[in-house]
Design a protein around this motif. Structure first.
Motif, PDB file in Angstrom:
ATOM      1  N   PRO A 283      -9.250 -11.880  50.335  1.00 34.27           N
ATOM      2  CA  PRO A 283      -7.978 -12.016  49.624  1.00 34.27           C
ATOM      3  C   PRO A 283      -7.833 -10.881  48.600  1.00 34.27           C
ATOM      4  O   PRO A 283      -8.763 -10.630  47.829  1.00 34.27           O
ATOM      5  CB  PRO A 283      -8.098 -13.386  48.929  1.00 34.27           C
ATOM      6  CG  PRO A 283      -9.218 -14.098  49.632  1.00 34.27           C
ATOM      7  CD  PRO A 283     -10.119 -13.060  50.178  1.00 34.27           C
ATOM      8  N   GLN A 284      -6.704 -10.226  48.645  1.00 30.78           N
ATOM      9  CA  GLN A 284      -6.409  -9.093  47.759  1.00 30.78           C
ATOM     10  C   GLN A 284      -7.472  -7.996  47.853  1.00 30.78           C
ATOM     11  O   GLN A 284      -7.678  -7.220  46.908  1.00 30.78           O
ATOM     12  CB  GLN A 284      -6.260  -9.547  46.288  1.00 30.78           C
ATOM     13  CG  GLN A 284      -5.076 -10.471  46.043  1.00 30.78           C
ATOM     14  CD  GLN A 284      -5.379 -11.903  46.485  1.00 30.78           C
ATOM     15  OE1 GLN A 284      -6.411 -12.458  46.089  1.00 30.78           O
ATOM     16  NE2 GLN A 284      -4.512 -12.479  47.294  1.00 30.78           N
TER      17      GLN A 284
ATOM     18  N   ARG B 203     -10.505  -8.129  47.499  1.00 27.91           N
ATOM     19  CA  ARG B 203     -11.540  -8.193  46.462  1.00 27.91           C
ATOM     20  C   ARG B 203     -12.759  -8.920  46.990  1.00 27.91           C
ATOM     21  O   ARG B 203     -12.644  -9.821  47.810  1.00 27.91           O
ATOM     22  CB  ARG B 203     -11.012  -8.918  45.219  1.00 27.91           C
ATOM     23  CG  ARG B 203     -10.042  -8.055  44.463  1.00 27.91           C
ATOM     24  CD  ARG B 203      -9.435  -8.791  43.286  1.00 27.91           C
ATOM     25  NE  ARG B 203      -8.174  -8.121  42.962  1.00 27.91           N
ATOM     26  CZ  ARG B 203      -7.083  -8.746  42.552  1.00 27.91           C
ATOM     27  NH1 ARG B 203      -7.081 -10.044  42.386  1.00 27.91           N
ATOM     28  NH2 ARG B 203      -5.997  -8.063  42.305  1.00 27.91           N
TER      29      ARG B 203
ATOM     30  N   ARG C 190     -17.483  -8.954  46.770  1.00 30.58           N
ATOM     31  CA  ARG C 190     -18.718  -8.267  46.378  1.00 30.58           C
ATOM     32  C   ARG C 190     -19.641  -8.042  47.569  1.00 30.58           C
ATOM     33  O   ARG C 190     -20.803  -7.733  47.395  1.00 30.58           O
ATOM     34  CB  ARG C 190     -19.446  -9.087  45.310  1.00 30.58           C
ATOM     35  CG  ARG C 190     -18.618  -9.294  44.046  1.00 30.58           C
ATOM     36  CD  ARG C 190     -19.446  -9.885  42.945  1.00 30.58           C
ATOM     37  NE  ARG C 190     -20.668  -9.137  42.714  1.00 30.58           N
ATOM     38  CZ  ARG C 190     -20.743  -8.005  42.014  1.00 30.58           C
ATOM     39  NH1 ARG C 190     -19.655  -7.502  41.479  1.00 30.58           N
ATOM     40  NH2 ARG C 190     -21.896  -7.400  41.854  1.00 30.58           N
ATOM     41  N   PHE C 191     -19.104  -8.266  48.764  1.00 31.03           N
ATOM     42  CA  PHE C 191     -19.961  -8.179  49.945  1.00 31.03           C
ATOM     43  C   PHE C 191     -19.296  -7.277  50.989  1.00 31.03           C
ATOM     44  O   PHE C 191     -18.808  -7.750  52.014  1.00 31.03           O
ATOM     45  CB  PHE C 191     -20.233  -9.584  50.500  1.00 31.03           C
ATOM     46  CG  PHE C 191     -20.830 -10.499  49.462  1.00 31.03           C
ATOM     47  CD1 PHE C 191     -22.205 -10.574  49.318  1.00 31.03           C
ATOM     48  CD2 PHE C 191     -20.014 -11.234  48.607  1.00 31.03           C
ATOM     49  CE1 PHE C 191     -22.766 -11.381  48.336  1.00 31.03           C
ATOM     50  CE2 PHE C 191     -20.572 -12.041  47.628  1.00 31.03           C
ATOM     51  CZ  PHE C 191     -21.946 -12.119  47.489  1.00 31.03           C
TER      52      PHE C 191
ATOM     53  N   ALA D 259      -5.272 -16.647  41.303  1.00 32.11           N
ATOM     54  CA  ALA D 259      -5.153 -15.203  41.039  1.00 32.11           C
ATOM     55  C   ALA D 259      -4.841 -14.425  42.320  1.00 32.11           C
ATOM     56  O   ALA D 259      -5.427 -13.381  42.576  1.00 32.11           O
ATOM     57  CB  ALA D 259      -6.420 -14.666  40.387  1.00 32.11           C
TER      58      ALA D 259
ATOM     59  N   GLU E 156     -15.234 -13.132  50.786  1.00 31.09           N
ATOM     60  CA  GLU E 156     -15.201 -12.680  49.397  1.00 31.09           C
ATOM     61  C   GLU E 156     -16.449 -13.122  48.626  1.00 31.09           C
ATOM     62  O   GLU E 156     -16.964 -12.381  47.790  1.00 31.09           O
ATOM     63  CB  GLU E 156     -13.943 -13.233  48.701  1.00 31.09           C
ATOM     64  CG  GLU E 156     -13.850 -12.852  47.234  1.00 31.09           C
ATOM     65  CD  GLU E 156     -12.682 -13.518  46.506  1.00 31.09           C
ATOM     66  OE1 GLU E 156     -11.940 -14.289  47.147  1.00 31.09           O
ATOM     67  OE2 GLU E 156     -12.533 -13.265  45.311  1.00 31.09           O
ATOM     68  N   ILE E 157     -16.947 -14.329  48.924  1.00 27.70           N
ATOM     69  CA  ILE E 157     -18.050 -14.877  48.113  1.00 27.70           C
ATOM     70  C   ILE E 157     -19.391 -14.799  48.839  1.00 27.70           C
ATOM     71  O   ILE E 157     -20.402 -15.250  48.314  1.00 27.70           O
ATOM     72  CB  ILE E 157     -17.758 -16.335  47.680  1.00 27.70           C
ATOM     73  CG1 ILE E 157     -17.765 -17.300  48.873  1.00 27.70           C
ATOM     74  CG2 ILE E 157     -16.423 -16.412  46.935  1.00 27.70           C
ATOM     75  CD1 ILE E 157     -17.605 -18.765  48.464  1.00 27.70           C
TER      76      ILE E 157
END
Lengths: 235, 552
Positions: free
Chosen positions: A13-14, A16, A18-19, A69, A179-180
């Protein structure tokens, strides 16, 4: 294996996350077909809403965008996913005795956001700027934190309703798992490297080297940005 | 494997369920279901059981083996793990009781996914898998601590049933040092990241922690395979490794002539106003109201639906509902305080990989005379998946960008949960609301408020868990307050003035009506209730089938 266009790989999403490059859907051929069906269905575009009216959609969409967000594309269709649940009458098996059943509570609370927008800004919620909308939403959360009521309903219960449905929709989506860094469904495969620091061959490390900012500073920055958004709406 | 030495053949001789499951990779024996005996509504069966969960299924299996004609009715589906369950949080919603219910009181307790099952297997389909025994002290809380209640039975009455059920599930764990020290039929599972963190923190603080006890087979058990560590225990075990009655007792019940009638919602218990005996039940299946006659009725609908059904079954003879002459039905319903503490680690923990149930400490279970509060808590690993983890983060008040940033950090967090022994109180109860369900029946209203002792337990447990995670190296901790499990609501007592059933789980004032579920528990300890509910059902079956039947 289902075909995916190259630009549909490793979507977050967006954009963004960390992976980098991690795509939970790369594993889909190793899932059981019932699970794969349930997950892949979430990628189907939701073109028409069944439960929310057009007016309600105009309030629910910015509300859910703010709660999670989602300020740009690609976006998880949170309102669409909530709409399906409410249209099917799929409740959670309980509601507070001082609140109506969830579908009605959604309709009423969206209407009350409009009421607040008219009171504070003399405009409908949908017509407000993003920061003005955020200030209205923050006011409900403030009431929730101090156990006050909001339009004769406990603000806590309203806040819990919104966040519960919105988070369940967002974090059910494979893009959010990308994302996570979540490994996703694991039947019949299971997990082999379960110790601290362990990863499966398909999993991607949290990219601390690309983004050396420590967690505490990242969260601080997120808090600052969040506070800025809400405060500018109050002005 | 320890089990092999302890006589797997003995287990198989008394409960063949694990061997009745196919050996070809499918998880359900369709032939057994197709060939199931079916009783006509017009036939008076020996026993009708309402609810095929932990208590109802064990009773059904035992009584079918004893030669009784048994029909078990369940409001939900007869699950097939292959076709009906998924490795996914969101798509597991249908496992929960999602019919409407109201919650209230000073501290309302959310139901549904948290504590309420539906369908054959009941809540054990989506419980974590922890199966601790109660401690001997749990049966004498009023005598020992001056709070709560004493049971009309003692720990020793249940001990043999704990052992037999532990063998049938089977339970894996280290030798257990707490309560009545005992061993488990299977060795403990290896632990994942979350369990490692728990063990490390406990070691630092000198807290004893043990792996287990979980009803997840460690090694093959009959035709049930070894756990594959996929982390979706709470979404129904597609592997058949985690025990639920659907695979531990129902297959054997079918093989011995019991009928499981799924999608059958029981709406009232029938009473003969002349004799005061129950004569069967009314149920709704496919929109049609039907009746099943029975010589004996056992209700096993758990702590919300059992009281609701007793209250719905008012008659001339029992104008306030069955078993409610002393206004006891629905009262003393308990939940455990279940604060959940998360700790952030520099290393990746990826807690979603192992089964959420891994490691337990019962070091704080008993009353500590140096503390201002009575009773205690246990600590266990919990390992929430993304949606549940989002609820944890959102409960801190985070939303928008802050929520997303915390969530992005999911792989770095480890999570522990406590189970705090909240005390039974009469005003914590189920009543009938004025809202109606889709069958036109009043829904349950569940009022709950905590006592001062309850609050103190939660704060103390939170303190220990936060210390433990920090000792393990956490840079940040966050705790949410929540609840777990349901028990009580139709409790066992020595006198009808104090409860709904006697020491044999027979409803006071009705000769042929029994309760066989968690609603009969007078106290709850800091233990997950599933094993105790099953042990009580096995004990009840022994009483019913014994040489001198209790049924008059």
């Amino acid at each position: 294996m289902p075909y995916r266009a190259p630009n549909q790989r490793a979507v977050t999403p967006q954009n963004r996350g960390r992976f980098p490059g991690y795509d939970v859907l790369d594993e889909v051929e190793r899932w059981d077909d019932v699970t794969a069906g349930a997950v892949l269905e979430r990628l189907t575009p939701i073109t028409d809403l069944s439960f929310f009216s057009k007016e309600e959609d105009a309030i629910a969409t910015p509300l859910c965008d703010l709660l999670l967000a989602q300020d740009g594309e690609p976006k998880i269709p949170v309102v669409g996913l909530i709409d399906v649940r409410l249209a099917l009458g799929e409740g959670d098996g309980w509601h507070y005795d001082d609140m109506p059943p969830d579908p009605q509570a959604w309709r009423e609370s969206l209407q009350h956001l409009d009421d607040d927008a008219l009171t504070v800004f003399r405009l409908k919620f949908a017509a407000l700027s993003r920061d003005q909308q955020a200030s209205i939403v923050q006011a409900v959360q403030d009431k929730s934190s101090s156990s006050e009521s909001w339009h004769d309903k406990p603000a806590q219960q309203v806040w819990s309703l919104w966040t519960r449905y919105a988070c369940a929709a967002f974090y059910s989506h494979p893009w959010a798992w990308n994302e996570i860094g979540f490994g996703g469904p694991a039947y019949p495969r299971g997990y082999k490297n379960r110790h601290v620091g362990g990863r499966e061959a398909f999993e991607v490390a949290d990219h601390a080297d690309r983004d050396p900012v420590p967690f505490a500073s990242r969260v601080e920055e997120a808090r600052r940005n969040h506070a800025k958004l809400v405060e500018s709406g109050n002005r | 494997m320890r089990h092999r030495l302890l006589g797997l053949e003995d287990v198989r001789r008394r409960n063949e369920s694990a061997w009745l499951i196919p050996n070809d990779g499918s998880r359900d024996n369709h032939r057994l279901r197709d060939d199931m005996r079916r009783f006509p509504d017009s036939e008076e069966v020996d026993l009708v059981v309402v609810g095929a969960g932990a208590g109802g299924s064990v009773l059904t299996q035992r009584m079918a083996r004893a030669g009784w004609k048994v029909v078990a009715l369940d409001a939900g589906p007869f699950w097939d793990p292959d076709a009906d369950w998924v490795s996914d949080e969101r798509a597991s919603h249908h496992l929960y009781w999602t019919e409407p219910r109201q919650i209230g009181g000073a501290d309302p307790v959310p139901l549904g996914s948290n504590n309420s099952g539906r369908g054959v297997g009941g809540s054990m389909v989506h419980y974590a898998g922890y199966t601790p025994r109660f401690h001997p002290s749990d049966f004498r809380v009023a005598t020992l601590d001056g709070v709560g209640a004493d049971w009309p039975i003692a720990y020793e009455d249940l001990r043999p049933y704990y052992q037999t059920i532990e063998e049938e599930l089977p339970v894996a764990g280290e030798d257990w040092p707490w309560g009545d020290p005992h061993r488990y039929p299977q060795q403990a599972h290896p632990v994942g990241g979350n369990g490692e963190v728990f063990m490390r923190g406990a070691r630092e603080l000198g807290i004893v922690a043990k792996v287990g006890p979980v009803a997840i087979t460690n090694g093959r058990f009959g035709n049930r395979p070894h756990c594959i560590y996929r982390g979706f225990c709470l979404q129904g075990c597609k592997v058949n490794a985690k025990a639920s009655p659907l695979i531990t007792h129902i297959p054997d019940a079918l093989a011995h002539g019991a009928e499981i009638r799924a999608n059958s919602h029981v709406s009232r218990i029938l009473v003969d106003d002349e004799t005061g005996r129950v004569t069967g039940v009314v149920y709704i299946k496919d929109g049609v109201e039907r009746r099943q006659r029975a010589r004996v009725v056992a209700v096993a609908g758990y702590s919300i639906e059992t009281p609701r059904l007793l209250l719905l079954s008012s008659s001339k003879r029992f104008p306030n509902g069955i078993g409610n002459e002393h206004d006891q039905v629905g009262r003393y319903l308990m939940v455990q305080g279940a604060p959940q503490t998360a700790g952030r680690f520099e290393d990746e923990v990826r807690m979603y990989k192992a089964p959420p149930p891994e490691v337990t400490s019962e070091q704080f279970y008993e009353t500590d005379p140096r503390k201002p509060y009575k009773r205690g808590w246990s600590i266990q690993t919990v390992s929430p998946l993304p949606i549940t983890w989002a609820e944890h983060v959102a409960a801190q008040g985070h939303w928008g960008e802050t929520l997303r940033e915390y969530m992005r950090d999911y792989v770095h967090w480890a999570v522990l949960g406590a189970l705090c022994e909240f005390l039974p109180m009469p005003e914590n109860r189920v009543t009938l609301a004025d809202e109606l369900d889709r069958h036109g029946l009043p829904v349950a209203h569940f009022a709950y408020s905590q006592s001062e002792n309850d609050h103190q337990l939660v704060d103390a447990a939170q303190g220990v868990m936060e210390d433990l995670l920090r000792a393990a190296g956490a840079s940040e901790v966050m705790t949410i307050k929540r609840y777990a499990h349901l028990v009580g609501g139709a409790r066992m007592a020595a006198r009808p003035e104090d409860g709904v059933v006697d020491a044999h789980q027979k409803v006071f004032g009705v000769e042929n009506l029994f309760l066989s579920d968690g609603s009969v528990l007078p106290t709850q300890g800091s233990a997950n209730p599933a094993l105790t509910i099953m042990a009580l059902a096995a004990r009840l079956a022994d009483r019913l089938a014994g040489p001198v039947s209790m049924v008059r």
